[in-house]
Design an enzyme around this catalytic site. Structure first.
Site, PDB file in Angstrom:
ATOM      1  N   ASN A 133      34.966  80.714  74.702  1.00  0.00           N
ATOM      2  CA  ASN A 133      35.995  81.018  73.778  1.00  0.00           C
ATOM      3  C   ASN A 133      37.145  80.902  73.735  1.00  0.00           C
ATOM      4  O   ASN A 133      37.869  82.378  74.683  1.00  0.00           O
ATOM      5  CB  ASN A 133      35.167  82.017  72.812  1.00  0.00           C
ATOM      6  CG  ASN A 133      36.250  82.186  71.891  1.00  0.00           C
ATOM      7  OD1 ASN A 133      37.765  81.401  71.844  1.00  0.00           O
ATOM      8  ND2 ASN A 133      36.171  82.312  70.192  1.00  0.00           N
ATOM      9  N   HIS A 164      42.303  82.392  73.662  1.00  0.00           N
ATOM     10  CA  HIS A 164      43.168  83.663  73.809  1.00  0.00           C
ATOM     11  C   HIS A 164      43.969  82.642  74.929  1.00  0.00           C
ATOM     12  O   HIS A 164      44.959  82.744  75.673  1.00  0.00           O
ATOM     13  CB  HIS A 164      42.876  84.843  73.902  1.00  0.00           C
ATOM     14  CG  HIS A 164      42.060  85.592  72.954  1.00  0.00           C
ATOM     15  ND1 HIS A 164      42.995  85.469  71.630  1.00  0.00           N
ATOM     16  CD2 HIS A 164      41.359  85.936  72.619  1.00  0.00           C
ATOM     17  CE1 HIS A 164      42.357  86.106  70.854  1.00  0.00           C
ATOM     18  NE2 HIS A 164      41.093  86.110  71.065  1.00  0.00           N
ATOM     19  N   HIS A 218      38.429  78.923  67.856  1.00  0.00           N
ATOM     20  CA  HIS A 218      38.328  79.469  66.333  1.00  0.00           C
ATOM     21  C   HIS A 218      39.942  78.442  66.252  1.00  0.00           C
ATOM     22  O   HIS A 218      40.639  79.088  65.976  1.00  0.00           O
ATOM     23  CB  HIS A 218      38.596  80.697  66.099  1.00  0.00           C
ATOM     24  CG  HIS A 218      38.576  81.535  64.477  1.00  0.00           C
ATOM     25  ND1 HIS A 218      38.616  82.462  64.665  1.00  0.00           N
ATOM     26  CD2 HIS A 218      38.796  80.830  63.558  1.00  0.00           C
ATOM     27  CE1 HIS A 218      38.533  82.834  63.406  1.00  0.00           C
ATOM     28  NE2 HIS A 218      38.753  81.502  62.930  1.00  0.00           N
ATOM     29  N   ARG A 221      42.462  79.054  63.216  1.00  0.00           N
ATOM     30  CA  ARG A 221      42.140  80.249  62.394  1.00  0.00           C
ATOM     31  C   ARG A 221      43.393  79.350  60.935  1.00  0.00           C
ATOM     32  O   ARG A 221      44.849  78.890  61.646  1.00  0.00           O
ATOM     33  CB  ARG A 221      42.574  81.265  62.579  1.00  0.00           C
ATOM     34  CG  ARG A 221      42.011  82.575  63.666  1.00  0.00           C
ATOM     35  CD  ARG A 221      43.007  83.561  64.006  1.00  0.00           C
ATOM     36  NE  ARG A 221      43.035  84.212  63.019  1.00  0.00           N
ATOM     37  CZ  ARG A 221      41.897  85.851  62.128  1.00  0.00           C
ATOM     38  NH1 ARG A 221      41.354  86.198  63.938  1.00  0.00           N
ATOM     39  NH2 ARG A 221      41.931  86.326  61.346  1.00  0.00           N
ATOM     40  N   ARG A 274      47.606  80.913  64.706  1.00  0.00           N
ATOM     41  CA  ARG A 274      48.114  82.143  65.935  1.00  0.00           C
ATOM     42  C   ARG A 274      48.022  81.777  66.599  1.00  0.00           C
ATOM     43  O   ARG A 274      49.086  82.370  67.546  1.00  0.00           O
ATOM     44  CB  ARG A 274      47.482  82.910  65.026  1.00  0.00           C
ATOM     45  CG  ARG A 274      46.825  83.679  65.000  1.00  0.00           C
ATOM     46  CD  ARG A 274      46.426  85.096  65.234  1.00  0.00           C
ATOM     47  NE  ARG A 274      45.999  85.841  63.977  1.00  0.00           N
ATOM     48  CZ  ARG A 274      45.038  86.577  63.456  1.00  0.00           C
ATOM     49  NH1 ARG A 274      44.744  87.348  64.261  1.00  0.00           N
ATOM     50  NH2 ARG A 274      45.618  86.947  62.221  1.00  0.00           N
ATOM     51  N   GLU A 299      34.657  77.300  64.614  1.00  0.00           N
ATOM     52  CA  GLU A 299      34.712  78.572  64.396  1.00  0.00           C
ATOM     53  C   GLU A 299      35.509  78.268  63.163  1.00  0.00           C
ATOM     54  O   GLU A 299      37.103  77.478  63.514  1.00  0.00           O
ATOM     55  CB  GLU A 299      35.022  79.497  65.369  1.00  0.00           C
ATOM     56  CG  GLU A 299      34.087  80.114  66.027  1.00  0.00           C
ATOM     57  CD  GLU A 299      34.614  81.442  66.560  1.00  0.00           C
ATOM     58  OE1 GLU A 299      35.370  81.540  66.709  1.00  0.00           O
ATOM     59  OE2 GLU A 299      33.682  81.800  67.221  1.00  0.00           O
ATOM     60  N   GLU A 303      25.159  83.296  63.862  1.00  0.00           N
ATOM     61  CA  GLU A 303      25.226  84.514  65.719  1.00  0.00           C
ATOM     62  C   GLU A 303      25.166  86.055  64.576  1.00  0.00           C
ATOM     63  O   GLU A 303      26.213  86.151  64.048  1.00  0.00           O
ATOM     64  CB  GLU A 303      26.928  83.628  65.513  1.00  0.00           C
ATOM     65  CG  GLU A 303      26.993  84.563  66.773  1.00  0.00           C
ATOM     66  CD  GLU A 303      28.660  83.849  67.490  1.00  0.00           C
ATOM     67  OE1 GLU A 303      28.832  82.663  67.267  1.00  0.00           O
ATOM     68  OE2 GLU A 303      29.500  84.208  68.072  1.00  0.00           O
ATOM     69  N   HIS A 361      30.934  88.822  70.033  1.00  0.00           N
ATOM     70  CA  HIS A 361      32.211  88.920  70.419  1.00  0.00           C
ATOM     71  C   HIS A 361      32.261  90.487  71.087  1.00  0.00           C
ATOM     72  O   HIS A 361      31.234  91.511  70.974  1.00  0.00           O
ATOM     73  CB  HIS A 361      31.955  89.548  68.911  1.00  0.00           C
ATOM     74  CG  HIS A 361      33.289  89.690  67.919  1.00  0.00           C
ATOM     75  ND1 HIS A 361      33.997  91.062  68.462  1.00  0.00           N
ATOM     76  CD2 HIS A 361      34.302  88.946  67.587  1.00  0.00           C
ATOM     77  CE1 HIS A 361      35.174  90.598  67.853  1.00  0.00           C
ATOM     78  NE2 HIS A 361      35.996  89.791  67.098  1.00  0.00           N
TER      79      HIS A 361
HETATM   80  N1  PXP Z   1      31.722  84.422  68.169  1.00  0.00           N
HETATM   81  C1  PXP Z   1      32.389  85.458  66.891  1.00  0.00           C
HETATM   82  C2  PXP Z   1      31.712  83.968  65.579  1.00  0.00           C
HETATM   83  C3  PXP Z   1      33.881  85.044  67.348  1.00  0.00           C
HETATM   84  O1  PXP Z   1      34.677  84.867  65.796  1.00  0.00           O
HETATM   85  C4  PXP Z   1      34.738  85.141  68.198  1.00  0.00           C
HETATM   86  C5  PXP Z   1      35.370  86.218  68.690  1.00  0.00           C
HETATM   87  O2  PXP Z   1      37.243  84.441  67.928  1.00  0.00           O
HETATM   88  C6  PXP Z   1      33.853  85.332  68.968  1.00  0.00           C
HETATM   89  C7  PXP Z   1      32.189  84.943  69.048  1.00  0.00           C
HETATM   90  C8  PXP Z   1      34.043  85.681  71.206  1.00  0.00           C
HETATM   91  O3  PXP Z   1      34.501  86.955  70.610  1.00  0.00           O
HETATM   92  P1  PXP Z   1      35.493  87.461  71.930  1.00  0.00           P
HETATM   93  O4  PXP Z   1      36.893  86.957  71.724  1.00  0.00           O
HETATM   94  O5  PXP Z   1      35.006  89.348  71.714  1.00  0.00           O
HETATM   95  O6  PXP Z   1      34.637  87.075  73.387  1.00  0.00           O
END
Ligand code: PXP
Length: 255
Positions: A14, A17, A50, A52, A56, A80, A161, A204
């Protein structure tokens, strides 16, 4: 016994960030697209992003570019999205490999908790149907709870998930009792979902300390990991962070 997932667990990286850091200065650096290319080169099986509602981190242009990159490199893009008309329209216009429906609240820092598909059935079910009809594989980000899993199956999602946040928080806090309880729920949930014919993903909050126990759950086919990998990249570089995570996953899987 529920079916096992293939021995090689997939890693979705992911890259949200990377966009968070870029947006802090409003310029173009660091580019999520470049991070996605580096992640794939370092062993990511797919890219997760994602978009959003408040934009952001990831932007609409990022999604255009990531979708194009993933198609070119033949890697899945896991989009996402919140369950809204706007996000559905964007998903249908891009038709990514997969869409993962997540809960979203503007005031939250990150996705807190899973999507309550039981309570939100009437809103979620039409979105699942529309995505599936467009050929998008649908995943629902839910808590490892038997009712949520049963509703996910009834709605026609192909994937669930499982939210690993509570387990990972307990590991970070050094609370072995809570960690064992949350891990037990994840294991039971994975078994129940696989028994119902759903593909099982998890994600997550996963870091180097929490990945092994989740990766060892035999029904789990894919982990999606973001924040820790991007943070750790500051110290050891993105390729090293991904390759270390990959090694820990493979070791846990006995591969
Ligand atoms: N899976 C989903 C569905 C998420 O919403 C997120 C966070 O955006 C992640 C995985 C990844 O989580 P993390 O950034 O905490 O590793």
């Amino acid at each position: 016994m529920s079916p096992r997932a293939p021995d090689r667990l997939r890693l979705g990286v992911n890259i949200d960030h990377v966009a968070t850091i870029r947006n802090a200065r409003g310029g173009a650096h660091p580019e999520p697209l470049r991070a996605a290319e580096a992640a794939i080169a370092a062993g990511a099986d797919g890219i997760t992003a994602h978009l959003r509602e408040d934009r952001r981190h990831i932007s609409d242009r990022d999604i255009d570019a990531l979708n194009e990159l993933c198609r070119r490199l033949d890697r899945p893009l896991n989009f996402e999205m919140a369950v809204t008309d706007e996000m559905l329209a964007i998903a249908l216009s891009h038709k990514p490999h997969a869409a993962c429906l997540v809960p979203e609240r503007r005031e939250e820092r990150t996705t807190e908790g899973g999507l309550d598909v039981a309570r939100g059935h009437n809103t979620v079910a039409p979105v699942v149907k529309a995505l599936r009809e467009a050929g998008v594989r649908v995943s629902l980000f839910i808590e490892a709870n038997p009712i949520q899993i049963a509703v996910a199956e009834a709605m026609g999602a192909q994937v669930v998930e499982l939210h690993t946040g509570a387990y990972c928080d307990a590991v970070k806090a050094g609370d072995g009792v809570a960690a064992a309880r949350w891990l037990g729920q994840l294991k039971d949930g994975a078994e129940e979902a696989a028994r119902r014919g759903l593909e099982v993903h998890a994600g997550h909050g996963i870091d180097f300390d929490s990945v092994a126990a989740v990766a060892a759950i035999p029904q789990v086919a894919e982990l999606n990991i973001g924040h820790f990998l991007i943070g750790e990249a500051i110290f050891i570089g993105l390729p090293s962070a991904i390759s270390r995570m990959r090694t820990l996953m493979d070791e846990a899987r006995g591969a």
